[in-house]
Write a protein that holds these residues in place. Structure first.
Motif, PDB file in Angstrom:
ATOM      1  N   HIS A   1     -24.259  15.603 -10.800  1.00  0.00           N
ATOM      2  CA  HIS A   1     -23.717  16.949 -11.015  1.00  0.00           C
ATOM      3  C   HIS A   1     -23.658  17.715  -9.690  1.00  0.00           C
ATOM      4  O   HIS A   1     -22.623  18.278  -9.336  1.00  0.00           O
ATOM      5  N   TYR A   2     -24.775  17.719  -8.968  1.00  0.00           N
ATOM      6  CA  TYR A   2     -24.831  18.464  -7.714  1.00  0.00           C
ATOM      7  C   TYR A   2     -24.067  17.765  -6.593  1.00  0.00           C
ATOM      8  O   TYR A   2     -23.390  18.416  -5.792  1.00  0.00           O
ATOM      9  N   TYR A   3     -24.158  16.437  -6.543  1.00  0.00           N
ATOM     10  CA  TYR A   3     -23.461  15.719  -5.472  1.00  0.00           C
ATOM     11  C   TYR A   3     -21.950  15.826  -5.634  1.00  0.00           C
ATOM     12  O   TYR A   3     -21.219  15.973  -4.647  1.00  0.00           O
ATOM     13  N   ASN A   4     -21.487  15.757  -6.879  1.00  0.00           N
ATOM     14  CA  ASN A   4     -20.053  15.855  -7.135  1.00  0.00           C
ATOM     15  C   ASN A   4     -19.501  17.173  -6.614  1.00  0.00           C
ATOM     16  O   ASN A   4     -18.457  17.223  -5.953  1.00  0.00           O
ATOM     17  N   ARG A   5     -20.234  18.256  -6.855  1.00  0.00           N
ATOM     18  CA  ARG A   5     -19.781  19.576  -6.409  1.00  0.00           C
ATOM     19  C   ARG A   5     -19.968  19.756  -4.899  1.00  0.00           C
ATOM     20  O   ARG A   5     -19.147  20.390  -4.247  1.00  0.00           O
ATOM     21  N   PHE A   6     -21.029  19.192  -4.373  1.00  0.00           N
ATOM     22  CA  PHE A   6     -21.256  19.205  -2.921  1.00  0.00           C
ATOM     23  C   PHE A   6     -20.103  18.496  -2.199  1.00  0.00           C
ATOM     24  O   PHE A   6     -19.508  19.031  -1.260  1.00  0.00           O
ATOM     25  N   ALA A   7     -19.777  17.288  -2.667  1.00  0.00           N
ATOM     26  CA  ALA A   7     -18.708  16.512  -2.038  1.00  0.00           C
ATOM     27  C   ALA A   7     -17.345  17.153  -2.261  1.00  0.00           C
ATOM     28  O   ALA A   7     -16.475  17.109  -1.382  1.00  0.00           O
ATOM     29  N   ASN A   8     -17.156  17.768  -3.424  1.00  0.00           N
ATOM     30  CA  ASN A   8     -15.869  18.391  -3.715  1.00  0.00           C
ATOM     31  C   ASN A   8     -15.581  19.555  -2.767  1.00  0.00           C
ATOM     32  O   ASN A   8     -14.465  19.710  -2.277  1.00  0.00           O
TER      33      ASN A   8
END
Length: 514
Positions: A368-375
């Motif tokens: 959840h957090y990595y997806n938004r970080f990378a996005n």
């Protein structure tokens, strides 16, 4: 004269001005004083340091050279040594003048031996070859060329000395303590000898390495990481404070970075937390389970969609369904109180009664957090492409309206703010990943959400095509939204910085300073 105020001298000789606007009832004076107070307050507010800002100064290369020269002169005068010897002694003590002088006064010979300095009158390193001389490096006794020697009187032929020093400087990058080639000799090769032995290019490399070593030796200095920049940044914060402060600095070249770890600006996350997050993201056991989000399927018709802009408001070309690229939810909910795209909701179905369930829940949370970080990192890169598009839009605005080149700069400013906010949002997700769940965390996520909503709105505005009849309206919208987005970023950074300083944040893991 201090900024924001005018002295009496500024109006000296302006009697006409004074007479024309002088008033018997003093009303003009009252107005002037009231105006001065308001202006002074405005200046004070503007100059007040924010909670997330740190004190620092930029040191150009000329200042670095001057600082080394000043320190060498100071020590040479106190200890009665040459400038070359003083510099060698200072390098041995990492330019700590007080400690050097104190130790030297206690036991001068011990300090000289440790630093590899021999006190002897200045003599030229070029010497005549002794009778029957054989160079102990090349063992050639047939050459009649010059030889070189230090104050230790170990003599070697000039070609061997040149080769030895070139290897040390160019290949090994050594400058602090290049020792005499004689085995077991601790005497340091001075700059006078190096100047006689090597070509100018190698000498320039040696001096450049000395400058790099000087900055590396001092904890209060760090080189600007920007390519081709020769400035250093001075920041006197102790390293022990970097668990509660994010020391972001900006060089005069415009590059912004963290003084603590040297990475690009990663506010609001502290250096230790950033190090942990990067290590976690690099862990193959985690990232191997993550599928790159460059393409996704439409939630309505399942058509494959590729993101080609920084804005997260997506519209399926096939069925016209509007959705959020991050959470895949309907876009209609993203401007209301139902917007929860940034907040991770614990799933009630994951009871985590066994290890497998715990692992699944942990991975789901991390993604959840990595997806938004990378996005946000990906969106920031796409937003940078807006600079090219923005320049074209600025030219188009000039052609189709009465706006000057200065007046269309609002578009470039907006892109600058947008990119900066994207990077801040990126690191808020790394910060949020390690936060313990409580009421304070929810307030942080609310601020994060408000910034994210504002960023998406500004991004969408900047991607709108130019319509001649709506240029004035678009300009005002972009100006207003740019100011608002900047203010929301300040709210996030101020709140997190104060929380770190006050020890308000609770993390479920310990992290150390870098």
């Amino acid at each position: 004269m201090s900024s924001g105020s005018l002295s009496d001298d500024d109006f000296a000789g302006s009697s006409d001005f004074d007479e024309e606007y002088d008033s018997d009832d003093g009303s003009d004076m009252e107005y002037e004083q009231a105006g001065d107070v308001g202006f002074s307050d405005m200046i004070t507010e503007k100059q007040r340091k924010k909670a997330y800002e740190v004190d620092f100064s930029v040191m150009p290369l000329a200042d670095i050279l001057s600082a080394q020269s000043s320190a060498s002169n100071h020590v040479a005068g106190i200890l009665g040594v040459t400038l070359d010897q003083a510099a060698t002694l200072l390098r041995a003590f990492k330019w700590n003048k007080e400690r050097l002088v104190e130790r030297y006064m206690d036991n001068p010979q011990e300090i000289l031996d440790q630093a590899g300095v021999v006190l002897e009158e200045d003599v030229s390193p070029v010497v005549k070859r002794p009778k029957g001389f054989v160079c102990m490096i090349c063992f050639d006794d047939s050459s009649s060329g010059p030889a070189l020697a230090l104050r230790c009187h170990h003599v070697f032929c000039q070609p061997c000395y040149e080769h030895y020093l070139t290897q040390k400087i160019v290949e090994e990058g050594e400058s602090r303590k290049i020792l005499c080639p004689e085995s077991g000799c601790n005497v340091v090769v001075n700059e006078q000898t190096i100047k006689k032995a090597v070509p100018q290019a190698v000498l320039d490399k040696y001096r450049k390495l000395q400058d790099r070593a000087y900055v590396a030796d001092l904890d209060i200095l760090r080189w600007c990481p920007a390519p081709n920049c020769e400035n250093a940044i001075e920041c006197r914060l102790p390293y022990s404070s970097f668990t509660s402060i994010v020391p972001t600095v900006m060089c005069s070249c415009g590059y912004k970075f963290c003084f603590g770890c040297g990475l690009g600006d990663h506010q609001p996350a502290p250096c230790g937390l950033v190090k942990m997050w990067q290590k976690k993201c690099a862990d193959d056991s985690e990232t191997a389970n993550w599928i790159s989000a460059h393409t996704k399927e439409c939630g309505k018709c399942q058509s494959t969609i590729e993101k080609n802009g920084g804005c997260n408001h997506m519209t399926c070309r096939k069925c016209k369904y509007e959705f959020c690229w991050v959470c895949m939810g309907p876009w209609s909910e993203h401007g209301t109180s139902w917007y929860n795209c940034n907040r991770f909701e614990e799933s009630s179905s994951t009871d985590a009664r066994d290890q497998q369930a715990k692992s699944r829940a942990s991975l789901e949370r991390y993604l959840h957090y990595y997806n938004r970080f990378a996005n946000h990192e990906h969106s920031a890169k796409l937003d940078r492409d807006l600079y090219t598009k923005t320049e074209k839009k600025m030219e188009e605005m000039q052609r189709t309206s009465d706006l000057s080149w200065i007046e269309v700069q609002f578009l470039k400013k907006a892109v600058d703010v947008l990119t900066s906010c994207r990077m801040t949002l990126r690191w808020t997700y790394a910060f949020a990943f390690y936060l313990a769940k409580n009421n304070i965390t929810e307030l942080f996520e609310d601020n994060q959400r408000d910034l994210e909503v504002a960023v998406e709105a500004l991004s969408e505005l900047l991607e709108k095509p130019i319509e001649r009849e709506k240029i004035a309206e678009l300009r005002q919208q972009v100006l207003d939204k740019t100011v608002y987005v900047g203010s929301r970023r300040e709210v996030v950074l101020e709140d997190t910085a104060k929380g770190l300083a006050e020890g308000r944040w609770e993390f479920f893991t310990e992290f150390a300073k870098v």
